[in-house]
Design a protein around this motif. Structure first.
Motif, PDB file in Angstrom:
ATOM      1  N   ALA A   1       0.877  -1.187   0.000  1.00 11.21           N
ATOM      2  CA  ALA A   1       0.000   0.000   0.000  1.00 11.21           C
ATOM      3  C   ALA A   1       0.902   1.222   0.000  1.00 11.21           C
ATOM      4  N   LEU A   2       0.349   2.345  -0.453  1.00 14.02           N
ATOM      5  CA  LEU A   2       1.149   3.537  -0.693  1.00 14.02           C
ATOM      6  C   LEU A   2       0.735   4.653   0.261  1.00 14.02           C
ATOM      7  N   ALA A   3       1.713   5.202   0.992  1.00 13.11           N
ATOM      8  CA  ALA A   3       1.367   6.179   2.030  1.00 13.11           C
ATOM      9  C   ALA A   3       2.051   7.521   1.775  1.00 13.11           C
ATOM     10  N   ILE A   4       1.276   8.476   1.299  1.00 16.79           N
ATOM     11  CA  ILE A   4       1.783   9.827   1.050  1.00 16.79           C
ATOM     12  C   ILE A   4       1.016  10.832   1.917  1.00 16.79           C
ATOM     13  N   THR A   5      -0.314  10.720   1.923  1.00 13.95           N
ATOM     14  CA  THR A   5      -1.166  11.741   2.520  1.00 13.95           C
ATOM     15  C   THR A   5      -1.066  11.784   4.049  1.00 13.95           C
ATOM     16  N   GLU A   6      -1.144  12.991   4.582  1.00 14.79           N
ATOM     17  CA  GLU A   6      -1.106  13.201   6.045  1.00 14.79           C
ATOM     18  C   GLU A   6      -2.269  14.107   6.444  1.00 14.79           C
TER      19      GLU A   6
ATOM     20  N   ARG B   1     -13.628  12.033  -7.330  1.00 14.83           N
ATOM     21  CA  ARG B   1     -13.234  13.431  -7.595  1.00 14.83           C
ATOM     22  C   ARG B   1     -12.256  13.941  -6.548  1.00 14.83           C
ATOM     23  N   ILE B   2     -11.939  13.074  -5.576  1.00 18.72           N
ATOM     24  CA  ILE B   2     -11.072  13.517  -4.483  1.00 18.72           C
ATOM     25  C   ILE B   2      -9.730  12.783  -4.471  1.00 18.72           C
ATOM     26  N   TRP B   3      -9.774  11.434  -4.537  1.00 21.51           N
ATOM     27  CA  TRP B   3      -8.488  10.744  -4.378  1.00 21.51           C
ATOM     28  C   TRP B   3      -7.675  10.786  -5.672  1.00 21.51           C
ATOM     29  N   ASP B   4      -6.394  10.488  -5.497  1.00 26.57           N
ATOM     30  CA  ASP B   4      -5.440  10.559  -6.620  1.00 26.57           C
ATOM     31  C   ASP B   4      -5.394  11.950  -7.241  1.00 26.57           C
ATOM     32  N   GLY B   5      -5.588  12.964  -6.408  1.00 29.15           N
ATOM     33  CA  GLY B   5      -5.580  14.352  -6.891  1.00 29.15           C
ATOM     34  C   GLY B   5      -6.995  14.820  -7.160  1.00 29.15           C
ATOM     35  N   THR B   6      -7.428  15.841  -6.418  1.00 29.32           N
ATOM     36  CA  THR B   6      -8.812  16.327  -6.540  1.00 29.32           C
ATOM     37  C   THR B   6      -9.053  16.930  -7.937  1.00 29.32           C
ATOM     38  N   SER B   7     -10.329  17.188  -8.234  1.00 32.29           N
ATOM     39  CA  SER B   7     -10.659  17.820  -9.522  1.00 32.29           C
ATOM     40  C   SER B   7      -9.934  19.154  -9.667  1.00 32.29           C
ATOM     41  N   GLU B   8      -9.833  19.893  -8.561  1.00 32.45           N
ATOM     42  CA  GLU B   8      -9.166  21.207  -8.624  1.00 32.45           C
ATOM     43  C   GLU B   8      -7.685  21.028  -8.980  1.00 32.45           C
ATOM     44  N   ILE B   9      -7.067  20.021  -8.394  1.00 32.31           N
ATOM     45  CA  ILE B   9      -5.643  19.778  -8.687  1.00 32.31           C
ATOM     46  C   ILE B   9      -5.469  19.324 -10.147  1.00 32.31           C
TER      47      ILE B   9
ATOM     48  N   ALA C   1      -1.288  17.421   5.224  1.00 34.21           N
ATOM     49  CA  ALA C   1      -0.675  17.493   3.888  1.00 34.21           C
ATOM     50  C   ALA C   1      -1.403  16.546   2.946  1.00 34.21           C
ATOM     51  N   GLY C   2      -2.383  17.101   2.197  1.00 33.98           N
ATOM     52  CA  GLY C   2      -3.137  16.305   1.229  1.00 33.98           C
ATOM     53  C   GLY C   2      -2.682  16.664  -0.176  1.00 33.98           C
ATOM     54  N   SER C   3      -3.358  17.654  -0.769  1.00 34.25           N
ATOM     55  CA  SER C   3      -2.966  18.086  -2.113  1.00 34.25           C
ATOM     56  C   SER C   3      -1.524  18.591  -2.119  1.00 34.25           C
ATOM     57  N   ASP C   4      -1.128  19.217  -1.051  1.00 37.28           N
ATOM     58  CA  ASP C   4       0.226  19.780  -0.945  1.00 37.28           C
ATOM     59  C   ASP C   4       1.161  18.738  -0.322  1.00 37.28           C
TER      60      ASP C   4
ATOM     61  N   HIS D   1      -2.507   9.428   6.947  1.00 38.20           N
ATOM     62  CA  HIS D   1      -3.904   8.966   7.044  1.00 38.20           C
ATOM     63  C   HIS D   1      -4.516   8.779   5.658  1.00 38.20           C
ATOM     64  N   PHE D   2      -5.727   8.214   5.650  1.00 33.80           N
ATOM     65  CA  PHE D   2      -6.430   7.865   4.401  1.00 33.80           C
ATOM     66  C   PHE D   2      -5.674   6.805   3.596  1.00 33.80           C
ATOM     67  N   ILE D   3      -4.924   5.925   4.214  1.00 35.22           N
ATOM     68  CA  ILE D   3      -4.099   5.005   3.419  1.00 35.22           C
ATOM     69  C   ILE D   3      -4.905   3.750   3.063  1.00 35.22           C
ATOM     70  N   SER D   4      -5.233   3.661   1.779  1.00 39.28           N
ATOM     71  CA  SER D   4      -6.116   2.596   1.288  1.00 39.28           C
ATOM     72  C   SER D   4      -5.500   1.223   1.483  1.00 39.28           C
ATOM     73  N   HIS D   5      -6.328   0.296   1.852  1.00 38.36           N
ATOM     74  CA  HIS D   5      -6.056  -1.134   2.083  1.00 38.36           C
ATOM     75  C   HIS D   5      -4.772  -1.401   2.874  1.00 38.36           C
TER      76      HIS D   5
HETATM   77  C1  FAD Z   1     -10.977   7.045   0.657  1.00 42.15           C
HETATM   78  C2  FAD Z   1      -9.641   7.660   0.405  1.00 42.15           C
HETATM   79  C3  FAD Z   1      -8.551   6.828   0.142  1.00 42.15           C
HETATM   80  C4  FAD Z   1      -7.289   7.396  -0.078  1.00 42.15           C
HETATM   81  N1  FAD Z   1      -6.212   6.568  -0.302  1.00 42.15           N
HETATM   82  C5  FAD Z   1      -4.954   7.107  -0.259  1.00 42.15           C
HETATM   83  C6  FAD Z   1      -3.797   6.267  -0.264  1.00 42.15           C
HETATM   84  O1  FAD Z   1      -3.887   5.046  -0.397  1.00 42.15           O
HETATM   85  N2  FAD Z   1      -2.574   6.843  -0.138  1.00 42.15           N
HETATM   86  C7  FAD Z   1      -2.418   8.180  -0.029  1.00 42.15           C
HETATM   87  O2  FAD Z   1      -1.290   8.639   0.108  1.00 42.15           O
HETATM   88  N3  FAD Z   1      -3.490   9.014  -0.048  1.00 42.15           N
HETATM   89  C8  FAD Z   1      -4.752   8.510  -0.155  1.00 42.15           C
HETATM   90  N4  FAD Z   1      -5.860   9.329  -0.150  1.00 42.15           N
HETATM   91  C9  FAD Z   1      -5.649  10.762  -0.043  1.00 42.15           C
HETATM   92  C10 FAD Z   1      -6.113  11.576  -1.235  1.00 42.15           C
HETATM   93  O3  FAD Z   1      -5.207  11.474  -2.302  1.00 42.15           O
HETATM   94  C11 FAD Z   1      -6.315  13.011  -0.716  1.00 42.15           C
HETATM   95  O4  FAD Z   1      -7.544  12.986   0.010  1.00 42.15           O
HETATM   96  C12 FAD Z   1      -6.374  14.052  -1.802  1.00 42.15           C
HETATM   97  O5  FAD Z   1      -5.120  14.185  -2.405  1.00 42.15           O
HETATM   98  C13 FAD Z   1      -6.823  15.414  -1.251  1.00 42.15           C
HETATM   99  O6  FAD Z   1      -6.178  15.753  -0.068  1.00 42.15           O
HETATM  100  P1  FAD Z   1      -7.072  16.238   1.188  1.00 42.15           P
HETATM  101  O7  FAD Z   1      -8.171  15.276   1.365  1.00 42.15           O
HETATM  102  O8  FAD Z   1      -6.143  16.454   2.327  1.00 42.15           O
HETATM  103  O9  FAD Z   1      -7.710  17.615   0.747  1.00 42.15           O
HETATM  104  P2  FAD Z   1      -6.995  19.068   0.756  1.00 42.15           P
HETATM  105  O10 FAD Z   1      -5.690  18.974   0.047  1.00 42.15           O
HETATM  106  O11 FAD Z   1      -7.025  19.623   2.120  1.00 42.15           O
HETATM  107  O12 FAD Z   1      -7.995  19.891  -0.163  1.00 42.15           O
HETATM  108  C14 FAD Z   1      -9.238  20.397   0.327  1.00 42.15           C
HETATM  109  C15 FAD Z   1      -9.911  21.169  -0.800  1.00 42.15           C
HETATM  110  O13 FAD Z   1      -9.067  22.262  -1.196  1.00 42.15           O
HETATM  111  C16 FAD Z   1      -8.804  22.172  -2.583  1.00 42.15           C
HETATM  112  N5  FAD Z   1      -7.452  22.645  -2.862  1.00 42.15           N
HETATM  113  C17 FAD Z   1      -6.292  22.342  -2.212  1.00 42.15           C
HETATM  114  N6  FAD Z   1      -5.259  22.971  -2.779  1.00 42.15           N
HETATM  115  C18 FAD Z   1      -5.748  23.676  -3.826  1.00 42.15           C
HETATM  116  C19 FAD Z   1      -5.184  24.512  -4.840  1.00 42.15           C
HETATM  117  N7  FAD Z   1      -3.862  24.734  -4.898  1.00 42.15           N
HETATM  118  N8  FAD Z   1      -5.996  25.054  -5.765  1.00 42.15           N
HETATM  119  C20 FAD Z   1      -7.343  24.823  -5.732  1.00 42.15           C
HETATM  120  N9  FAD Z   1      -7.932  24.026  -4.816  1.00 42.15           N
HETATM  121  C21 FAD Z   1      -7.154  23.468  -3.879  1.00 42.15           C
HETATM  122  C22 FAD Z   1      -8.921  20.688  -2.929  1.00 42.15           C
HETATM  123  O14 FAD Z   1      -9.151  20.486  -4.311  1.00 42.15           O
HETATM  124  C23 FAD Z   1     -10.102  20.311  -2.056  1.00 42.15           C
HETATM  125  O15 FAD Z   1     -11.298  20.667  -2.699  1.00 42.15           O
HETATM  126  C24 FAD Z   1      -7.137   8.793  -0.021  1.00 42.15           C
HETATM  127  C25 FAD Z   1      -8.254   9.608   0.210  1.00 42.15           C
HETATM  128  C26 FAD Z   1      -9.488   9.047   0.420  1.00 42.15           C
HETATM  129  C27 FAD Z   1     -10.655   9.950   0.679  1.00 42.15           C
END
Ligand code: FAD
Length: 386
Positions: A121-126, A363-371, A129-132, A154-158
């Protein structure tokens, strides 16, 4: 670009479709209701996938994979997308980043993952620190020839079923014209390593039974042999090997949307109100027209991005467009399907409400729609210096 499938691709699509329909569909409701995949069922899916010769089909033949090209692998993902993610995860597709394994890492991680003996499993998100990604606080301090890892993911799948994690952590900082930047390193961390705890994650409305976990690292000591790739070069291997993973999200969205459409079309033709099929009203039939147009558009965007990857062309923008469009398309298609089914669409007797809930996370994981929009617009504007 060739728009048709060759004989081998037709056969692969049929094999995976049959597998999903016979081995996955019957268990979906139970998993969605309980949020649990019985371990013996997970093992059965894994075993059957190995027997079919599809386990790790995304890996090259010289390490034991099926050596599928990007286009054919995208077709596999599209078919798997029809089924429940909680179950299809056991139709193993280890993370491509394991190709960065070197020396004895190949025997300990890469080859067992390809054989289906170990799950990664792959662990990046904290939490902060999500999108950033570069904002990560999880840090690995060098101590002699070891690294000492502290922090939380956190959010680390499987991760609950994983034997080892690929964990990204900050190992240094550097000054750049844009300010201080963290240098990131990737580590292979075995379940059971002292100082490493895998905790139950949050309950999600999407993909019940496909769990996410919280990882805690407290003075977790890792020898240098656990570094994947080079020290400080975690982003390089992430860019090289995780580049295409957003395409798998696009492909699964297309597959699921087609399954939804396959339910909505006959229902519109058969359900009668006011003495005639509801599909005889433009209010319904035009929905079907919009749905199939969007599904086909997402399919073509996805396959053309895969084709670019196979052709060795740059595909950053195209992959982002496919992920963006397909995930947003799936939300619209599932919503319209529920509208066509009326009240029954919301009932647990049908899987539509589940598809609708599941669609939300795409629309959220693997980079949100905004990203994704950020990646696309940067790609367009950068040549102008903007
Ligand atoms: C069910 C689930 C499973 C996941 N599995 C994994 C996994 O296996 N491993 C892993 O590493 N991660 C995993 N993720 C993490 C996932 O990739 C992140 O949730 C995602 O990258 C967004 O990060 P965040 O949730 O912290 O949102 P944030 O980064 O806090 O963003 C919140 C909102 O702000 C917007 N935003 C942020 N920055 C900008 C910007 N510069 N411009 C415009 N809008 C912006 C976002 O688009 C979003 O709408 C998982 C997430 C979920 C929900």
């Amino acid at each position: 670009m060739n728009f048709g499938l060759n004989e081998e691709q037709e056969m692969i699509v049929k094999t995976v479709r049959d597998f999903v329909e016979t081995e996955i569909y019957p268990h979906e409701n139970g998993v969605d209701r309980t949020g649990i995949v019985p371990p013996e069922l997970a093992e059965e899916i894994r075993r059957k996938c190995i027997d079919l010769g599809f386990y790790a089909c995304n890996f090259p033949e010289d390490v034991g994979g099926a050596g599928l090209d990007h286009t054919t692998f995208t077709l596999v993902e599209r078919e798997l997308g029809r089924g429940s993610m909680a179950l299809t995860v056991f139709f193993g597709r280890p993370s491509g980043i394991l190709m960065a394994c070197e020396g004895e890492q190949r025997e300990r991680y890469l080859l067992p993952a390809v054989r289906g003996e170990k799950i990664d499993a792959l662990a990046i998100t904290e939490p902060d620190a999500g999108s950033d990604m570069r904002g990560m606080k999880c840090a690995a301090r060098q101590d002699g020839s070891d690294f000492v890892l502290n922090g939380t993911k956190h959010f680390i799948s499987h991760a609950d079923v994983a034997d080892f994690l690929i964990v990204f952590a900050a190992t240094d900082e550097e000054e750049t014209p844009k300010g201080t930047k963290k240098k990131i390193t990737a580590f292979l961390v075995d379940r059971g390593t002292p100082g490493f705890e895998i905790r139950k994650g949050y309950e999600s409305v999407s993909h019940r039974g496909y769990h996410n976990a919280i990882l805690n690292f407290t003075d977790c000591r890792l020898p240098k042999s656990q570094v994947l790739g080079e020290v400080h070069r975690g982003f390089d291997i992430a860019n090289e090997w995780l580049y295409g993973t957003r395409l798998t999200v696009a492909a699964t969205c297309v597959g699921r949307a087609r399954r939804v459409f396959d339910m909505a079309l006959p229902y519109a033709a058969e359900r009668k109100q006011f003495g005639r099929p509801i599909g005889a009203n433009q209010g319904v039939s035009f929905k079907l027209a919009d749905m199939i147009t969007e599904i086909d558009a997402a399919d073509l965007l996805t396959l053309s991005a895969a084709w670019r990857l196979d052709a060795g062309l740059s595909a950053n923008r195209e992959v982002a467009s496919a992920k963006l469009y397909a995930s947003e398309m799936l939300a619209r298609v599932t919503d319209q399907a529920i509208q066509i089914f009326g009240g029954m669409g919301l009932m647990d007797d049908l899987p539509l409400a589940r598809f609708w809930r599941d669609a939300r996370v795409e629309r959220i994981w693997d980079g949100t729609s905004e990203i994704q929009r950020h990646i696309i617009s940067r790609d367009l504007l950068r040549p102008f210096g903007a």
